[in-house]
Structures are given as C-alpha cells and as structure tokens.
Design a protein around this motif. Structure first.
Motif, PDB file in Angstrom:
ATOM      1  N   TYR A  48       4.334 -28.068  17.990  1.00  0.00           N
ATOM      2  CA  TYR A  48       4.437 -28.881  18.138  1.00  0.00           C
ATOM      3  C   TYR A  48       5.894 -29.285  19.428  1.00  0.00           C
ATOM      4  O   TYR A  48       6.400 -29.926  19.170  1.00  0.00           O
ATOM      5  N   GLN A  49       5.420 -30.302  20.642  1.00  0.00           N
ATOM      6  CA  GLN A  49       6.282 -30.480  21.233  1.00  0.00           C
ATOM      7  C   GLN A  49       5.890 -32.196  21.889  1.00  0.00           C
ATOM      8  O   GLN A  49       4.834 -32.576  22.405  1.00  0.00           O
ATOM      9  N   GLU A  50       7.083 -32.871  22.350  1.00  0.00           N
ATOM     10  CA  GLU A  50       6.783 -34.306  23.256  1.00  0.00           C
ATOM     11  C   GLU A  50       7.811 -33.912  24.752  1.00  0.00           C
ATOM     12  O   GLU A  50       8.956 -33.084  24.408  1.00  0.00           O
ATOM     13  N   TRP A  51       7.430 -35.057  25.324  1.00  0.00           N
ATOM     14  CA  TRP A  51       8.662 -34.908  26.748  1.00  0.00           C
ATOM     15  C   TRP A  51       8.860 -36.479  26.741  1.00  0.00           C
ATOM     16  O   TRP A  51       7.966 -37.304  26.628  1.00  0.00           O
ATOM     17  N   PHE A  52       9.451 -36.664  27.742  1.00  0.00           N
ATOM     18  CA  PHE A  52      10.021 -37.623  28.540  1.00  0.00           C
ATOM     19  C   PHE A  52       8.935 -38.056  29.434  1.00  0.00           C
ATOM     20  O   PHE A  52       8.396 -37.531  29.536  1.00  0.00           O
ATOM     21  N   GLU A  53       8.982 -39.563  29.927  1.00  0.00           N
ATOM     22  CA  GLU A  53       8.135 -39.353  31.360  1.00  0.00           C
ATOM     23  C   GLU A  53       8.356 -38.977  32.231  1.00  0.00           C
ATOM     24  O   GLU A  53       7.828 -38.593  32.805  1.00  0.00           O
TER      25      GLU A  53
END
Length: 177
Positions: free
Chosen positions: A99-104
């Motif tokens: 699972y991964q998240e990114w900043f805009e």
C-alpha cells in the motif's frame, strides 16, 4: 469491398476490447474530507477500483488527485471469506500486499505492507520534502482475529534528525469516558 469487410470485422473487436477494459472498473469521486460525491464536479480526488480477472475476491485500488497525479495505490481482498462462503456475513475488504500514498507534488508519503488487512513488516512515512519521517516494524500473527503487533520504530524531523518516538496510530480518547 475487402476494405469495408475488414473494417466491419474490426468494429466488433474494438467494442469487445473497450467493454473488457471498462468491465470490472468503477470510478468514485471524493472531497479531501473523504465525502463521497456523485459526480466529478467539486471533487478533489477520485478512486478507480478494478477487479482482478483471475480472482473475484481481489481488487486493485488507485486514488488520484483531480489533477491526475497518483494519491494512493493498493490491493484489497475479502478478509472474512469463510463467512461469505457460508453466507453468514457480507464481505469485509482489507488491504493485502503493498500500500502506498503520495503527496500531490509526486513525493512518496507512505509505504506499508498488509496481510489480511493487518500491517506487517516495515511502515515508512515521509515528509513532503522526501525525507524519512518515521520507520516502524510490525509482526502479523496469522490467527484470524489477531491484531498486528508493533515491534520497533524511529521518528525523524523534516531535516532528517532523529526525534523522540511517537506512535503511528493512537486510539481516540474522550475525557470522561
């Protein structure tokens, strides 16, 4: 005549391809507060959910900022499958795998592994400048109702200097009970 005939056969093949791509794919729009919207208007992000053809119990989740840049990526599976098969419960979906998240701005915000909806291995979060914010380690007992178990962790400030550790997740506390 042969050209027309070839084009005539190409159209159904093209439509079949488009239907195959669109089938099993769902798009949902959201505000930044997580409020689900009925249309793209006023949305700040959108989620594309795609069923994996080889396994109906698994879906790929991708969330994008409205600009089109990736915000979240992960795979979900049904984590109470035995109860669903026995028709004693509705499916409960949980993350399974990376699972991964990114900043805009495109910088990685978080990465963690899941197994049956529980964190295991390394969880890393980052500051918007790309520096490591925290690094936690989890164990995962494979028993059905067991929770993930925190092992160790380190925290860092925006400049990359180690700071006092604080838990990644804290239960809500309400004064007076």
């Amino acid at each position: 005549m042969a050209k027309i005939q070839k084009r005539f056969y190409a159209i159904p093949i093209l439509l079949l391809f488009i239907a195959k791509v669109a089938y099993g794919q769902d798009t949902t729009y959201y505000t930044n507060d997580g409020l689900k919207l009925l249309s793209k208007e006023k949305a700040e992000s959108y989620q594309v959910t795609e069923e994996i053809a080889a396994n109906a119990n698994t879906k790929e989740i991708s969330v994008f900022y409205i600009s089109g840049k990736k915000k979240v990526s992960g795979t979900i599976t049904i984590i109470n499958n035995n109860f669903v098969i026995l028709k004693k419960a509705e499916p409960i979906w949980g993350y399974d795998g990376k699972y991964q998240e990114w900043f805009e701005n495109g910088e990685l915000k978080m990465t963690v592994n899941y197994s049956n909806g529980k964190k295991f291995g390394e969880l890393k979060t980052y500051w918007a400048n790309g520096n490591l914010k925290r690094k936690d380690n989890y164990e995962n007992d494979e028993q059905p109702n067991a929770a993930e178990r925190f092992i160790s962790g380190k925290c860092f400030n925006e400049a990359g200097k180690k700071i006092d550790y604080f838990p990644y997740y804290q239960d809500a506390y309400f004064q007076g009970g």
